[in-house]
Design a protein around this motif. Structure first.
Motif, PDB file in Angstrom:
ATOM      1  N   LYS A  39     -61.337  73.628  -7.537  1.00 40.47           N
ATOM      2  CA  LYS A  39     -61.426  73.438  -5.867  1.00 40.47           C
ATOM      3  C   LYS A  39     -62.982  73.236  -5.711  1.00 40.47           C
ATOM      4  O   LYS A  39     -63.168  72.198  -4.520  1.00 40.47           O
ATOM      5  CB  LYS A  39     -60.973  74.878  -5.283  1.00 40.47           C
ATOM      6  CG  LYS A  39     -59.480  74.528  -5.180  1.00 40.47           C
ATOM      7  CD  LYS A  39     -58.680  75.782  -4.380  1.00 40.47           C
ATOM      8  CE  LYS A  39     -59.386  77.073  -4.669  1.00 40.47           C
ATOM      9  NZ  LYS A  39     -58.556  78.028  -3.932  1.00 40.47           N
ATOM     10  N   ALA A  40     -63.795  74.159  -6.023  1.00 42.72           N
ATOM     11  CA  ALA A  40     -65.184  73.606  -5.799  1.00 42.72           C
ATOM     12  C   ALA A  40     -65.871  72.239  -6.061  1.00 42.72           C
ATOM     13  O   ALA A  40     -66.440  71.724  -5.230  1.00 42.72           O
ATOM     14  CB  ALA A  40     -66.067  74.579  -6.451  1.00 42.72           C
ATOM     15  N   SER A  41     -65.586  71.758  -7.199  1.00 44.22           N
ATOM     16  CA  SER A  41     -65.755  70.552  -7.650  1.00 44.22           C
ATOM     17  C   SER A  41     -65.211  69.349  -6.764  1.00 44.22           C
ATOM     18  O   SER A  41     -65.840  68.361  -6.586  1.00 44.22           O
ATOM     19  CB  SER A  41     -65.306  70.129  -8.965  1.00 44.22           C
ATOM     20  OG  SER A  41     -65.932  71.164  -9.992  1.00 44.22           O
ATOM     21  N   GLU A  43     -64.529  69.842  -3.502  1.00 47.65           N
ATOM     22  CA  GLU A  43     -65.420  69.931  -2.311  1.00 47.65           C
ATOM     23  C   GLU A  43     -66.958  69.052  -2.653  1.00 47.65           C
ATOM     24  O   GLU A  43     -67.303  68.679  -1.691  1.00 47.65           O
ATOM     25  CB  GLU A  43     -65.717  71.358  -1.986  1.00 47.65           C
ATOM     26  CG  GLU A  43     -64.588  72.147  -1.467  1.00 47.65           C
ATOM     27  CD  GLU A  43     -64.952  73.565  -0.771  1.00 47.65           C
ATOM     28  OE1 GLU A  43     -65.979  73.822  -0.813  1.00 47.65           O
ATOM     29  OE2 GLU A  43     -63.890  74.292  -0.937  1.00 47.65           O
ATOM     30  N   GLN A  44     -67.309  69.303  -3.595  1.00 50.19           N
ATOM     31  CA  GLN A  44     -68.552  68.593  -4.136  1.00 50.19           C
ATOM     32  C   GLN A  44     -68.420  67.109  -4.368  1.00 50.19           C
ATOM     33  O   GLN A  44     -69.453  66.619  -4.905  1.00 50.19           O
ATOM     34  CB  GLN A  44     -69.368  69.398  -5.096  1.00 50.19           C
ATOM     35  CG  GLN A  44     -69.525  70.928  -4.720  1.00 50.19           C
ATOM     36  CD  GLN A  44     -69.880  71.779  -5.829  1.00 50.19           C
ATOM     37  OE1 GLN A  44     -69.927  71.461  -7.106  1.00 50.19           O
ATOM     38  NE2 GLN A  44     -70.272  72.942  -5.648  1.00 50.19           N
ATOM     39  N   LYS A  45     -67.258  66.675  -4.532  1.00 51.71           N
ATOM     40  CA  LYS A  45     -67.087  65.434  -4.858  1.00 51.71           C
ATOM     41  C   LYS A  45     -67.416  65.007  -6.315  1.00 51.71           C
ATOM     42  O   LYS A  45     -67.900  63.975  -6.580  1.00 51.71           O
ATOM     43  CB  LYS A  45     -67.514  64.505  -3.871  1.00 51.71           C
ATOM     44  CG  LYS A  45     -67.173  64.678  -2.525  1.00 51.71           C
ATOM     45  CD  LYS A  45     -67.217  63.207  -1.671  1.00 51.71           C
ATOM     46  CE  LYS A  45     -66.794  63.527  -0.091  1.00 51.71           C
ATOM     47  NZ  LYS A  45     -65.563  64.258  -0.069  1.00 51.71           N
ATOM     48  N   LYS A  50     -64.124  68.325 -11.919  1.00 56.02           N
ATOM     49  CA  LYS A  50     -62.939  68.757 -11.499  1.00 56.02           C
ATOM     50  C   LYS A  50     -61.850  68.470 -12.538  1.00 56.02           C
ATOM     51  O   LYS A  50     -60.814  69.339 -12.872  1.00 56.02           O
ATOM     52  CB  LYS A  50     -62.586  68.029 -10.203  1.00 56.02           C
ATOM     53  CG  LYS A  50     -61.183  68.063  -9.620  1.00 56.02           C
ATOM     54  CD  LYS A  50     -60.374  66.634  -9.328  1.00 56.02           C
ATOM     55  CE  LYS A  50     -60.435  65.671 -10.140  1.00 56.02           C
ATOM     56  NZ  LYS A  50     -59.472  64.670  -9.838  1.00 56.02           N
ATOM     57  N   ASN A  96     -56.817  64.438  -6.164  1.00 54.08           N
ATOM     58  CA  ASN A  96     -58.125  65.195  -5.738  1.00 54.08           C
ATOM     59  C   ASN A  96     -57.869  66.053  -4.513  1.00 54.08           C
ATOM     60  O   ASN A  96     -58.452  66.266  -3.666  1.00 54.08           O
ATOM     61  CB  ASN A  96     -59.312  64.402  -5.212  1.00 54.08           C
ATOM     62  CG  ASN A  96     -59.979  63.610  -6.178  1.00 54.08           C
ATOM     63  OD1 ASN A  96     -60.036  63.894  -7.547  1.00 54.08           O
ATOM     64  ND2 ASN A  96     -60.143  62.174  -6.158  1.00 54.08           N
ATOM     65  N   SER A  98     -56.934  69.547  -3.076  1.00 53.93           N
ATOM     66  CA  SER A  98     -57.232  71.108  -3.343  1.00 53.93           C
ATOM     67  C   SER A  98     -56.073  71.898  -2.698  1.00 53.93           C
ATOM     68  O   SER A  98     -56.076  73.046  -2.937  1.00 53.93           O
ATOM     69  CB  SER A  98     -58.635  71.507  -2.674  1.00 53.93           C
ATOM     70  OG  SER A  98     -58.735  71.394  -1.253  1.00 53.93           O
ATOM     71  N   SER A  99     -55.285  71.372  -1.748  1.00 50.19           N
ATOM     72  CA  SER A  99     -54.331  72.053  -1.350  1.00 50.19           C
ATOM     73  C   SER A  99     -53.065  72.264  -2.144  1.00 50.19           C
ATOM     74  O   SER A  99     -52.475  73.427  -2.182  1.00 50.19           O
ATOM     75  CB  SER A  99     -53.792  71.503   0.206  1.00 50.19           C
ATOM     76  OG  SER A  99     -52.992  70.288  -0.313  1.00 50.19           O
ATOM     77  N   ASN A 102     -54.446  75.257  -4.031  1.00 53.91           N
ATOM     78  CA  ASN A 102     -54.193  76.649  -3.495  1.00 53.91           C
ATOM     79  C   ASN A 102     -52.901  77.104  -3.669  1.00 53.91           C
ATOM     80  O   ASN A 102     -52.519  78.366  -3.942  1.00 53.91           O
ATOM     81  CB  ASN A 102     -54.291  76.439  -1.957  1.00 53.91           C
ATOM     82  CG  ASN A 102     -55.958  75.979  -1.421  1.00 53.91           C
ATOM     83  OD1 ASN A 102     -56.698  76.521  -2.352  1.00 53.91           O
ATOM     84  ND2 ASN A 102     -56.250  75.487  -0.343  1.00 53.91           N
TER      85      ASN A 102
END
Length: 134
Positions: A39-41, A43-45, A50, A96, A98-99, A102
């Motif tokens: 998830k962090a990856s 966000e950082q694209k 990821k 890509n 992240s939801s 989650n």
């Protein structure tokens, strides 16, 4: 000459001496770690990171799948849930998204928390069983 890493030695010892129930708990925790890193990856694209972390989470799900004892009904139900999680991880990786991670995180957290309760109940039963014999 190999460099001695006490943390790595501790981790290796933890895994090799853990009871099967503890190993399952470690797998759930590891899966959650890799989902959060993925998830962090996102966000950082950072697509490469990821992908690596989602694949690590998938590897853990595969390990959980192969260790199921399919003669039990609960194992058949867990296999379906693990398969669903694996498909969602693939979808998240492709999109890509992240939801989706989650959603998967919620499921794995629920499994982990339930498994932790089972371990605690098992320990209490073992302790109470031994305590009554003294």
């Amino acid at each position: 000459m190999a460099v001695y890493n006490p943390y790595q030695a501790y981790q290796n010892n933890s895994v090799t001496t853990a009871a099967p129930g503890e190993l399952t708990l470690m797998l759930y925790n590891g899966c959650l770690k890799f989902i959060n890193l993925a998830k962090a990856s996102i966000e950082q694209k950072n697509i490469q990171e990821k992908n690596i972390n989602i694949q690590k989470a998938q590897n853990i799900i595969h390990e959980l799948m192969v260790t199921l004892k399919m003669e039990y009904d609960i194992s058949k139900k867990m296999m379906s849930l693990y398969d669903y999680i694996n498909r969602r991880l693939i979808e998240s990786n492709i999109k890509n998204d992240s939801s989706i991670l989650n959603e998967v995180e919620e499921l794995i957290t629920e499994f982990r928390d339930t498994w932790k309760e089972v371990i605690q109940l098992n320990r209490q039963q073992q302790y109470n069983g031994k305590g009554g014999q003294a």
